[in-house]
Design a protein around this motif. Structure first.
Motif, mmCIF file in Angstrom:
data_model
loop_
_atom_site.group_PDB
_atom_site.id
_atom_site.type_symbol
_atom_site.label_atom_id
_atom_site.label_comp_id
_atom_site.label_asym_id
_atom_site.label_seq_id
_atom_site.Cartn_x
_atom_site.Cartn_y
_atom_site.Cartn_z
ATOM 1 N N GLU A 18 2.944 -37.852 -56.979
ATOM 2 C CA GLU A 18 1.619 -38.421 -56.663
ATOM 3 C C GLU A 18 0.875 -37.397 -55.889
ATOM 4 O O GLU A 18 -0.408 -38.376 -55.847
ATOM 5 C CB GLU A 18 2.668 -38.541 -54.853
ATOM 6 N N ALA A 74 4.868 -32.789 -45.763
ATOM 7 C CA ALA A 74 3.671 -33.877 -45.741
ATOM 8 C C ALA A 74 2.875 -32.243 -45.380
ATOM 9 O O ALA A 74 1.451 -32.343 -45.919
ATOM 10 C CB ALA A 74 3.611 -34.239 -44.286
ATOM 11 N N ARG A 77 2.620 -31.055 -48.881
ATOM 12 C CA ARG A 77 1.637 -31.565 -50.047
ATOM 13 C C ARG A 77 0.087 -31.975 -49.510
ATOM 14 O O ARG A 77 -0.859 -31.697 -50.746
ATOM 15 C CB ARG A 77 2.076 -33.399 -49.641
ATOM 16 N N THR A 78 -0.174 -31.592 -48.432
ATOM 17 C CA THR A 78 -1.183 -30.842 -48.203
ATOM 18 C C THR A 78 -2.428 -29.940 -48.634
ATOM 19 O O THR A 78 -3.404 -29.897 -48.851
ATOM 20 C CB THR A 78 -1.450 -31.516 -46.038
ATOM 21 N N CYS A 81 -2.791 -29.409 -51.942
ATOM 22 C CA CYS A 81 -4.075 -30.595 -52.760
ATOM 23 C C CYS A 81 -4.750 -29.796 -51.834
ATOM 24 O O CYS A 81 -5.955 -29.967 -53.041
ATOM 25 C CB CYS A 81 -3.905 -31.625 -50.924
ATOM 26 N N GLN A 124 -6.787 -41.556 -53.369
ATOM 27 C CA GLN A 124 -5.668 -40.304 -53.825
ATOM 28 C C GLN A 124 -5.171 -40.059 -52.249
ATOM 29 O O GLN A 124 -4.612 -39.862 -52.083
ATOM 30 C CB GLN A 124 -5.682 -39.949 -54.833
ATOM 31 N N GLU A 126 -5.626 -40.561 -49.094
ATOM 32 C CA GLU A 126 -5.271 -41.698 -48.244
ATOM 33 C C GLU A 126 -4.111 -42.215 -48.378
ATOM 34 O O GLU A 126 -3.037 -42.108 -47.746
ATOM 35 C CB GLU A 126 -6.564 -42.744 -47.726
ATOM 36 N N LYS A 127 -3.754 -41.914 -50.281
ATOM 37 C CA LYS A 127 -2.986 -42.943 -50.731
ATOM 38 C C LYS A 127 -1.497 -41.566 -50.366
ATOM 39 O O LYS A 127 -0.366 -42.518 -50.274
ATOM 40 C CB LYS A 127 -2.444 -42.854 -51.991
ATOM 41 N N ASN A 128 -1.814 -40.669 -50.174
ATOM 42 C CA ASN A 128 -0.402 -39.822 -50.057
ATOM 43 C C ASN A 128 -1.057 -39.245 -48.800
ATOM 44 O O ASN A 128 0.056 -38.026 -48.203
ATOM 45 C CB ASN A 128 -0.510 -38.579 -50.639
ATOM 46 N N SER A 129 -0.891 -40.179 -47.734
ATOM 47 C CA SER A 129 -1.364 -39.611 -46.369
ATOM 48 C C SER A 129 -1.368 -38.639 -46.233
ATOM 49 O O SER A 129 -1.106 -37.368 -45.063
ATOM 50 C CB SER A 129 -0.074 -39.720 -45.423
ATOM 51 N N VAL A 130 -2.988 -38.026 -46.327
ATOM 52 C CA VAL A 130 -2.854 -36.245 -46.906
ATOM 53 C C VAL A 130 -4.922 -36.570 -46.476
ATOM 54 O O VAL A 130 -5.563 -37.351 -46.854
ATOM 55 C CB VAL A 130 -2.871 -35.916 -47.657
ATOM 56 N N SER A 131 -5.137 -35.604 -45.224
ATOM 57 C CA SER A 131 -6.258 -36.127 -43.978
ATOM 58 C C SER A 131 -7.243 -35.270 -45.341
ATOM 59 O O SER A 131 -7.216 -34.102 -45.231
ATOM 60 C CB SER A 131 -6.016 -35.215 -42.876
#
Length: 401
Positions: A18, A74, A77-78, A81, A124, A126-131
């Motif tokens: 992702e 979650a 991932r944040t 990123c 990308q 947003e697609k990964n639900s990362v703020s």
């Protein structure tokens, strides 16, 4: 499926499927063409590694640390990123252009909120639900877990010390990153160090202290950086919009622009860097020889002193570089150490920090640089204008001349 990338420092780095589109985004791919250590390749020929591979390394360490800390998918991932994107704000030649950024913009390379609005990145995340706000906060140091990316024992620093030591061949940057990572913990939403990791943390601090004069502040690197900045100022002549566009370029594009400048002095300086025909040290003085009360503390004051040296030497101002760096910041470890009973300030466990800070202050050097044929004349003029104290035999033996 995740992608496995072979890395010379960490072995195999796993990039989750992702996150792969972020790796392939223009913002990340640009970092392929920005040297991690700016002009250090002129001293260490192997130092051609880039911000791209460092970003992958920081993401890798962040992933390992998040797994060790027991974070959920979650949060991991944040944070990963943020580690991956933390350097997209760098200009050409990394920290060499940082002062241009400070002079012409209100931002630093850690302020990446605007870059995160780029369509490829925003989509990308947003697609990964990362703020994007959380990513920016982690990188700028205002997030509760910012210590992982932007802290005293962060994954950014762990990776760049190991990577810079690997590519320069300097042995001073090595420490036990695995031990250090596994000694970190979260207590009340705050990153702390377990007592078992003190030795690993001490090794990192020693690496920071020793890599300074050997690599990051090596005099040839400093001279090339100052020549680059002089070339930029000569070319842009205060054009803020042009500088802002320049800061979005990579090393190759920026170099080509300056080599084709209409300003003769800009072209000459950049050709000198390309052929390693660098200015030489006319004066290179430590704190023992410099009356810091006599030194200017503003840019206009430095420019007046620069002009005075040029006039006294009888040479053109662009043939002289006056380098008055700020004193290196003291290392202050805000992280606490957890023993069996309590959380204790790091300095109470590691008294050697005071000694290392004294060493860092002693590494300060004032430099006056000029072409080889003007070195003696400029040196005499600079010593007169700067009112330098006379060097003793001991100063000369320690390289403070």
């Amino acid at each position: 499926m995740p992608k496995q990338i072979k890395d010379p420092v960490h072995g195999y780095i796993e990039v989750p499927a992702e996150i792969l589109p972020l790796v392939d985004s223009p913002a990340l791919q640009r970092l392929h063409h920005i040297r991690q250590l700016g002009f250090a390749y002129l001293v260490y020929p192997g130092a051609n590694h880039t911000r791209f591979e460092h970003s992958l390394g920081a993401m890798h360490l962040a992933s390992l640390l998040c797994r060790h800390l027991g974070f959920g998918d979650a949060e991991t991932r944040t944070i990963c990123c943020a580690a991956l994107l933390h350097d997209i704000g760098h200009g050409p030649y990394s920290h060499a252009s940082e002062r241009l950024m400070q002079e012409y913009t209100p931002f630093s390379h850690d302020d990446i909120r605007e870059q995160l609005k780029q369509p490829a990145l925003a989509a990308q995340l947003e697609k990964n639900s990362v703020s994007p706000e959380e990513v920016a906060a982690l990188i700028s140091g205002s997030h509760k877990y910012a210590g992982i990316i932007h802290g005293d024992l962060d994954v950014d620093r762990m990776d760049y010390l190991l990577r810079d030591a690997h590519y320069t061949g300097a042995p001073y940057g090595n420490f036990d990153a695995e031990r250090l990572t596994k000694s970190l913990a979260i207590v009340a939403d705050t990153l702390v160090l377990n007592e078992s990791g003190i030795s690993a943390a001490e090794s990192l601090l020693i690496a920071r202290t020793l890599m300074g004069p050997s690599v990051y502040y090596h005099h040839a690197c400093r001279i090339a950086e100052e020549m680059f900045l002089l070339a930029c100022r000569s070319h842009f002549r205060g054009d803020t919009d042009a500088v802002r566009e320049f800061l979005t370029m990579d090393d190759v594009t920026a170099t080509a622009l300056l080599l084709n400048s209409e300003e003769v002095s800009t072209r000459d300086l950049m050709n000198r860097i390309r052929t390693r025909n660098l200015y030489k040290r006319a004066v290179y003085a430590g704190r023992e020889l410099v009356d810091r009360d006599h030194l200017p503390h503003t840019q206009s004051g430095i420019e007046r002193m620069h002009t005075a040296i040029a006039e006294t030497a009888g040479v053109e101002p662009d043939k002289i570089i006056l380098d008055i760096p700020p004193l290196r910041k003291e290392m202050k470890m805000n992280i606490k150490v957890r023993n069996h009973h309590d959380l204790i300030p790091f300095e109470e466990n590691v008294p050697m920090i005071a000694m290392m800070n004294a060493t860092r202050q002693g590494q300060w050097r004032l430099g006056v640089y000029a072409p080889a044929e003007l070195r003696e004349r400029v040196g005499d003029a600079a010593r007169e204008v700067l009112a330098l104290r006379r060097a003793t035999k001991q100063h000369k033996l320690t390289g403070i001349i």
